[in-house]
Design a protein around this motif. Structure first.
Motif, PDB file in Angstrom:
ATOM      1  N   ARG A 251       9.927  20.392  59.941  1.00 12.06           N
ATOM      2  CA  ARG A 251      11.285  19.024  59.628  1.00 12.06           C
ATOM      3  C   ARG A 251      12.349  18.945  61.732  1.00 12.06           C
ATOM      4  O   ARG A 251      13.001  19.816  61.261  1.00 12.06           O
ATOM      5  CB  ARG A 251      11.330  18.709  58.934  1.00 12.06           C
ATOM      6  CG  ARG A 251      12.275  17.354  58.868  1.00 12.06           C
ATOM      7  CD  ARG A 251      13.020  17.258  57.181  1.00 12.06           C
ATOM      8  NE  ARG A 251      13.135  18.107  56.786  1.00 12.06           N
ATOM      9  CZ  ARG A 251      14.019  18.497  55.539  1.00 12.06           C
ATOM     10  NH1 ARG A 251      15.261  18.150  55.538  1.00 12.06           N
ATOM     11  NH2 ARG A 251      13.772  19.495  54.621  1.00 12.06           N
ATOM     12  N   LEU A 252      11.650  18.009  62.701  1.00  9.07           N
ATOM     13  CA  LEU A 252      12.981  18.847  62.680  1.00  9.07           C
ATOM     14  C   LEU A 252      14.098  17.799  63.278  1.00  9.07           C
ATOM     15  O   LEU A 252      13.627  16.083  63.224  1.00  9.07           O
ATOM     16  CB  LEU A 252      12.192  17.911  64.777  1.00  9.07           C
ATOM     17  CG  LEU A 252      13.313  18.018  65.542  1.00  9.07           C
ATOM     18  CD1 LEU A 252      13.347  19.349  66.303  1.00  9.07           C
ATOM     19  CD2 LEU A 252      12.577  17.350  66.919  1.00  9.07           C
ATOM     20  N   PHE A 253      15.708  17.935  63.331  1.00  4.34           N
ATOM     21  CA  PHE A 253      16.626  17.348  62.892  1.00  4.34           C
ATOM     22  C   PHE A 253      17.024  16.952  64.614  1.00  4.34           C
ATOM     23  O   PHE A 253      16.790  17.004  65.629  1.00  4.34           O
ATOM     24  CB  PHE A 253      17.218  17.946  62.138  1.00  4.34           C
ATOM     25  CG  PHE A 253      16.885  18.679  60.411  1.00  4.34           C
ATOM     26  CD1 PHE A 253      17.403  17.970  59.954  1.00  4.34           C
ATOM     27  CD2 PHE A 253      16.457  19.731  61.036  1.00  4.34           C
ATOM     28  CE1 PHE A 253      17.323  18.872  58.574  1.00  4.34           C
ATOM     29  CE2 PHE A 253      15.544  20.113  59.716  1.00  4.34           C
ATOM     30  CZ  PHE A 253      16.989  19.746  58.149  1.00  4.34           C
ATOM     31  N   ASP A 254      18.108  15.936  63.567  1.00  6.99           N
ATOM     32  CA  ASP A 254      19.622  14.762  65.117  1.00  6.99           C
ATOM     33  C   ASP A 254      19.179  16.164  65.661  1.00  6.99           C
ATOM     34  O   ASP A 254      19.806  17.453  65.315  1.00  6.99           O
ATOM     35  CB  ASP A 254      20.230  13.987  64.757  1.00  6.99           C
ATOM     36  CG  ASP A 254      18.879  13.576  63.695  1.00  6.99           C
ATOM     37  OD1 ASP A 254      18.028  12.415  63.911  1.00  6.99           O
ATOM     38  OD2 ASP A 254      19.606  11.872  63.086  1.00  6.99           O
ATOM     39  N   ALA A 255      19.391  15.954  66.786  1.00 10.54           N
ATOM     40  CA  ALA A 255      20.159  16.552  68.079  1.00 10.54           C
ATOM     41  C   ALA A 255      21.516  16.501  68.020  1.00 10.54           C
ATOM     42  O   ALA A 255      22.143  16.058  67.661  1.00 10.54           O
ATOM     43  CB  ALA A 255      19.695  16.135  69.421  1.00 10.54           C
ATOM     44  N   GLN A 256      22.457  17.705  68.070  1.00 11.79           N
ATOM     45  CA  GLN A 256      23.908  17.398  68.439  1.00 11.79           C
ATOM     46  C   GLN A 256      24.442  18.140  69.820  1.00 11.79           C
ATOM     47  O   GLN A 256      24.098  19.163  70.048  1.00 11.79           O
ATOM     48  CB  GLN A 256      24.224  18.579  66.976  1.00 11.79           C
ATOM     49  CG  GLN A 256      23.463  18.832  65.804  1.00 11.79           C
ATOM     50  CD  GLN A 256      24.618  17.829  65.721  1.00 11.79           C
ATOM     51  OE1 GLN A 256      25.605  16.572  65.529  1.00 11.79           O
ATOM     52  NE2 GLN A 256      23.474  16.321  64.574  1.00 11.79           N
ATOM     53  N   PRO A 257      25.217  17.692  70.284  1.00  8.65           N
ATOM     54  CA  PRO A 257      25.807  17.904  71.996  1.00  8.65           C
ATOM     55  C   PRO A 257      26.445  18.766  71.701  1.00  8.65           C
ATOM     56  O   PRO A 257      27.010  19.159  71.093  1.00  8.65           O
ATOM     57  CB  PRO A 257      26.666  15.767  71.857  1.00  8.65           C
ATOM     58  CG  PRO A 257      26.880  15.675  70.875  1.00  8.65           C
ATOM     59  CD  PRO A 257      25.195  15.923  69.406  1.00  8.65           C
ATOM     60  N   LEU A 258      26.814  19.202  72.945  1.00  5.68           N
ATOM     61  CA  LEU A 258      27.677  20.620  72.916  1.00  5.68           C
ATOM     62  C   LEU A 258      27.933  20.406  74.724  1.00  5.68           C
ATOM     63  O   LEU A 258      27.041  18.855  75.285  1.00  5.68           O
ATOM     64  CB  LEU A 258      26.967  21.561  73.978  1.00  5.68           C
ATOM     65  CG  LEU A 258      26.250  22.184  72.500  1.00  5.68           C
ATOM     66  CD1 LEU A 258      24.795  23.643  72.777  1.00  5.68           C
ATOM     67  CD2 LEU A 258      26.825  23.419  72.204  1.00  5.68           C
ATOM     68  N   GLN A 259      29.361  20.300  75.638  1.00 10.58           N
ATOM     69  CA  GLN A 259      29.349  20.044  76.044  1.00 10.58           C
ATOM     70  C   GLN A 259      30.658  21.403  76.641  1.00 10.58           C
ATOM     71  O   GLN A 259      30.935  22.848  76.209  1.00 10.58           O
ATOM     72  CB  GLN A 259      30.777  19.380  76.332  1.00 10.58           C
ATOM     73  CG  GLN A 259      32.417  19.207  74.988  1.00 10.58           C
ATOM     74  CD  GLN A 259      32.638  18.165  75.862  1.00 10.58           C
ATOM     75  OE1 GLN A 259      32.466  17.254  76.124  1.00 10.58           O
ATOM     76  NE2 GLN A 259      33.801  17.781  74.330  1.00 10.58           N
ATOM     77  N   PHE A 260      29.953  21.887  78.758  1.00 10.41           N
ATOM     78  CA  PHE A 260      31.404  22.356  78.863  1.00 10.41           C
ATOM     79  C   PHE A 260      33.110  21.724  78.453  1.00 10.41           C
ATOM     80  O   PHE A 260      33.226  21.364  79.031  1.00 10.41           O
ATOM     81  CB  PHE A 260      30.754  22.688  80.014  1.00 10.41           C
ATOM     82  CG  PHE A 260      31.976  23.883  80.829  1.00 10.41           C
ATOM     83  CD1 PHE A 260      32.085  24.861  80.764  1.00 10.41           C
ATOM     84  CD2 PHE A 260      33.336  22.453  81.989  1.00 10.41           C
ATOM     85  CE1 PHE A 260      32.800  25.715  81.577  1.00 10.41           C
ATOM     86  CE2 PHE A 260      33.987  22.963  82.517  1.00 10.41           C
ATOM     87  CZ  PHE A 260      34.112  25.268  82.260  1.00 10.41           C
ATOM     88  N   ALA A 261      33.900  23.056  78.415  1.00  8.76           N
ATOM     89  CA  ALA A 261      35.198  22.990  78.095  1.00  8.76           C
ATOM     90  C   ALA A 261      35.909  24.434  78.303  1.00  8.76           C
ATOM     91  O   ALA A 261      35.230  25.352  77.830  1.00  8.76           O
ATOM     92  CB  ALA A 261      35.781  22.377  76.619  1.00  8.76           C
TER      93      ALA A 261
END
Length: 295
Positions: A219-229
């Protein structure tokens, strides 16, 4: 979405996984400094590792991975916050070329420190020697020897793309039998070991999971975003200046010709404080933003 982690779960055994893709955030880290290719590659792998660990740990604060050595690459440092903001930096000798080699050559006698610094609660720190052929191997060894969940890492970075795969064995639930659990863990790890660098760097997560585990129910779950900060700020720089004490701060001001400059090593931001600023700081006046004529 070009920067994200994505969890997956095996329905019939006690193994979970996490995958990470870093493009824009990795590119922003590289844009701040002109890193040689071998240094950029190791920094990208460490960024991927921090993102994977930050996604699997439950904490409110900061995860820090810091690698130090006596070699031509004395420092790699990556931070990933619980807000899913990531940054990283490397310190290296200027004569490192494109053919400088890998982890063993660049970071001999190296040590990797993993720190979880929560906003509330006790700080955790773990240390592992960088005596493996890769960061993936070193991190996998650390979790194999620690009291935490058995974990295996696959990390790759190339030309501004950083990717990673993490497998973790969960506490017994679906497979209570010890032999069955061990066989299941060995099976999923052995299949993951067949993943090539080109596949990990070039294929999407669904395709990778299908190639590796098409006979498993995943089961593949929804992607969770990352960002440079970057977490630097004028206020934090001012607090660092205040921590010196008024006498030393005034001495530094005089030594630097009437203006103290504090540079952020992660993002190259520059914060400047003149005599009036220093007086204001130690008078309890706070950290007013500089006038438009100052940079």
């Amino acid at each position: 979405m070009s920067d994200f982690t994505q969890r997956f779960l095996f329905e019939d055994n006690d193994v979970r996984g996490e995958m990470v893709e870093l493009d824009r955030s990795y590119a922003e880290v590289l844009a701040k400094h002109d890193y040689p290719e071998p240094v950029a590659r190791l920094l990208g792998e460490l960024l991927a590792a921090a993102a994977l660990l930050g996604s699997t740990l439950k904490f409110d604060g900061l995860l820090v991975l810091q690698a130090r050595s006596s070699g031509p690459l004395p420092l790699l440092m990556v931070e990933c916050s619980s807000d899913r903001e990531i940054r990283g930096i490397a310190r290296y000798e200027s004569d490192i070329g494109a053919d400088a080699g890998g982890l063993r050559e660049l970071m001999p006698e190296g040590v990797l420190t993993l720190t979880v610094d929560p906003k509330v609660g006790k700080r955790y720190q773990g240390i592992v020697s960088l005596d493996g052929d890769s960061l993936s191997a070193c991190l996998s060894s650390y979790f194999a020897l620690s009291q935490q969940l058995p974990s295996r890492f696959w990390l790759r970075a190339d030309a501004g793309h950083a990717r990673g795969l993490l497998l973790q064995q969960m506490p017994a639930d679906r497979l209570p039998d010890a032999e069955a659990r061990a066989a299941s863990w060995e099976h999923v790890v052995t299949l993951a070991d067949t993943l090539s660098d080109e596949e990990l760097l070039g294929l999407d997560n669904q395709t990778i999971l299908h190639r590796l585990y098409h006979q498993e129910e995943v089961r593949l779950f929804d992607a969770q975003p990352l960002q440079f900060a970057c977490s630097c700020s004028r206020e934090r720089s001012a607090r660092a200046l205040v921590s010196l004490g008024e006498v030393d701060a005034r001495a530094l001001l005089e030594e630097q010709g009437g203006e103290v400059t504090i540079d952020c090593q992660f993002c190259n931001a520059r914060y400047q404080f003149d005599a009036a600023d220093v007086i204001q700081l130690f008078a309890g006046g706070g950290t007013a933003e500089p006038s438009p004529t100052r940079h």
